[in-house]
Design a protein around this motif. Structure first.
Motif, mmCIF file in Angstrom:
data_model
loop_
_atom_site.group_PDB
_atom_site.id
_atom_site.type_symbol
_atom_site.label_atom_id
_atom_site.label_comp_id
_atom_site.label_asym_id
_atom_site.label_seq_id
_atom_site.Cartn_x
_atom_site.Cartn_y
_atom_site.Cartn_z
ATOM 1 N N ASP A 106 0.829 -1.202 0.000
ATOM 2 C CA ASP A 106 0.000 0.000 0.000
ATOM 3 C C ASP A 106 0.866 1.256 0.000
ATOM 4 O O ASP A 106 0.588 2.222 -0.735
ATOM 5 N N ALA A 107 1.931 1.243 0.810
ATOM 6 C CA ALA A 107 2.835 2.395 0.857
ATOM 7 C C ALA A 107 3.586 2.548 -0.468
ATOM 8 O O ALA A 107 3.846 3.669 -0.923
ATOM 9 N N TRP A 108 3.912 1.433 -1.090
ATOM 10 C CA TRP A 108 4.614 1.458 -2.374
ATOM 11 C C TRP A 108 3.751 2.104 -3.452
ATOM 12 O O TRP A 108 4.198 2.957 -4.202
ATOM 13 N N ILE A 109 2.489 1.699 -3.524
ATOM 14 C CA ILE A 109 1.581 2.249 -4.531
ATOM 15 C C ILE A 109 1.381 3.748 -4.315
ATOM 16 O O ILE A 109 1.349 4.540 -5.256
ATOM 17 N N GLU A 110 1.236 4.164 -3.061
ATOM 18 C CA GLU A 110 1.010 5.577 -2.760
ATOM 19 C C GLU A 110 2.248 6.428 -3.041
ATOM 20 O O GLU A 110 2.149 7.638 -3.177
ATOM 21 N N SER A 111 3.422 5.785 -3.147
ATOM 22 C CA SER A 111 4.658 6.543 -3.327
ATOM 23 C C SER A 111 4.998 6.806 -4.801
ATOM 24 O O SER A 111 5.836 7.649 -5.094
ATOM 25 N N VAL A 112 4.339 6.082 -5.722
ATOM 26 C CA VAL A 112 4.672 6.244 -7.145
ATOM 27 C C VAL A 112 3.851 7.378 -7.750
ATOM 28 O O VAL A 112 2.814 7.770 -7.197
ATOM 29 N N PRO A 113 4.269 7.942 -8.889
ATOM 30 C CA PRO A 113 3.492 8.994 -9.550
ATOM 31 C C PRO A 113 2.095 8.502 -9.912
ATOM 32 O O PRO A 113 1.910 7.314 -10.211
ATOM 33 N N PRO A 114 1.086 9.385 -9.885
ATOM 34 C CA PRO A 114 -0.297 8.978 -10.169
ATOM 35 C C PRO A 114 -0.460 8.199 -11.465
ATOM 36 O O PRO A 114 -1.191 7.207 -11.522
ATOM 37 N N GLY A 115 0.246 8.617 -12.523
ATOM 38 C CA GLY A 115 0.121 7.925 -13.798
ATOM 39 C C GLY A 115 0.594 6.486 -13.747
ATOM 40 O O GLY A 115 0.107 5.629 -14.501
ATOM 41 N N ALA A 116 1.555 6.201 -12.865
ATOM 42 C CA ALA A 116 2.101 4.852 -12.766
ATOM 43 C C ALA A 116 1.226 3.933 -11.921
ATOM 44 O O ALA A 116 1.387 2.710 -11.972
ATOM 45 N N VAL A 117 0.304 4.523 -11.151
ATOM 46 C CA VAL A 117 -0.566 3.726 -10.285
ATOM 47 C C VAL A 117 -1.409 2.772 -11.119
ATOM 48 O O VAL A 117 -1.590 1.603 -10.769
ATOM 49 N N TYR A 118 -1.913 3.254 -12.255
ATOM 50 C CA TYR A 118 -2.764 2.417 -13.106
ATOM 51 C C TYR A 118 -2.020 1.163 -13.571
ATOM 52 O O TYR A 118 -2.530 0.040 -13.464
ATOM 53 N N GLY A 119 -0.810 1.376 -14.094
ATOM 54 C CA GLY A 119 -0.033 0.249 -14.579
ATOM 55 C C GLY A 119 0.352 -0.709 -13.465
ATOM 56 O O GLY A 119 0.335 -1.933 -13.651
ATOM 57 N N LEU A 120 0.663 -0.159 -12.294
ATOM 58 C CA LEU A 120 1.077 -0.984 -11.165
ATOM 59 C C LEU A 120 -0.069 -1.854 -10.669
ATOM 60 O O LEU A 120 0.099 -3.048 -10.409
ATOM 61 N N VAL A 121 -1.259 -1.262 -10.555
ATOM 62 C CA VAL A 121 -2.423 -2.025 -10.095
ATOM 63 C C VAL A 121 -2.772 -3.127 -11.095
ATOM 64 O O VAL A 121 -3.009 -4.280 -10.719
ATOM 65 N N GLY A 122 -2.798 -2.782 -12.384
ATOM 66 C CA GLY A 122 -3.078 -3.792 -13.401
ATOM 67 C C GLY A 122 -2.066 -4.916 -13.397
ATOM 68 O O GLY A 122 -2.417 -6.093 -13.552
ATOM 69 N N LEU A 123 -0.783 -4.569 -13.203
ATOM 70 C CA LEU A 123 0.284 -5.569 -13.196
ATOM 71 C C LEU A 123 0.164 -6.502 -11.997
ATOM 72 O O LEU A 123 0.256 -7.722 -12.142
#
Length: 223
Positions: A4-21
């Motif tokens: 959760d902390a990792w996802i919140e630390s990345v740029p907003p645009g990268a959140v989409y790719g990270l969640v999908g991955l």
């Protein structure tokens, strides 16, 4: 760093790719906290950091694509693949886990793929096991798409609606949503592990009983 902390630390645009991955890899058969990643991203959507529609879209796509790849891997590797994984990762792919997942498929058929979306253990096994059991792809695809849409879309919608209703307090208590997701995930995993252990014990008892009966039967003596 927790997911959760990792996802919140990345740029907003990268959140989409990270969640999908993350959700795609979990659906493929790799034990990752997809549900926690989805809840975390949805809470970020409540705060306006990302779009809830975007999060729902990538989560649905990741779930469907990951399961489809898992199906292909399972169909090619068959049950020997699970035996190999069981030796390397007994905590996630042990005989008891596989026995429970197979019983679910025997009971529900193609709908084990759909219902598997909502159960931690089956979410990992559903795609590869459906392929290994040679389930017709069209049946798998229907259940896979329906399960991905209902689970990913429904979870995003539910968390977003609840989050918006308590938005004034969310900045202080956003951890509560994540804690609830962890508790639910851990609870379902614990329940399935207990079921797996019982199924494995019953299987061993049945095998021992059959072995005892076969030993007790003597060959007829020729005159």
């Amino acid at each position: 760093m927790h997911i959760d902390a990792w996802i919140e630390s990345v740029p907003p645009g990268a959140v989409y790719g990270l969640v999908g991955l993350i959700i795609g890899l979990e659906s493929l058969g790799i034990p990752l906290p997809g549900e926690i990643a989805l809840v975390t991203a949805t809470l970020m959507a409540v705060k306006g950091v990302v779009s809830p529609w975007g999060i729902a879209g990538v989560a649905i796509a990741g779930a469907i694509i990951g399961d489809s790849i898992g199906y292909s891997i399972g169909r090619k590797g068959g049950k020997p693949l699970f035996e190999k994984l069981g030796r390397r990762f007994p905590k996630h792919f042990g005989p008891s886990h596989l026995a429970t997942a197979e019983r679910s498929f025997q009971r529900w058929g193609m709908w084990a793929v759909f219902f598997g979306r909502f159960i931690a253990l089956l979410r990992i096994f559903a795609g590869p096991l459906a392929g290994a059991l040679k389930m017709p792809y069209w049946k798998f695809l229907i259940a896979n798409v329906l399960g991905g849409v209902v689970w990913a879309g429904g979870t995003t919608l539910l968390v977003y609606k609840v989050g918006k209703s308590i938005e004034p307090w969310l900045s202080r208590f956003s951890w509560a949503g994540l804690a609830a997701a962890v508790v639910v995930g851990a609870g379902s995993a614990w329940f399935m592990k207990r079921r797996a252990a019982k199924a494995h014990a019953a299987h061993e008892a049945a095998e021992a009983a059959r072995a005892g009966k076969s030993e007790g039967v003597k060959e007829p003596v020729a005159d």
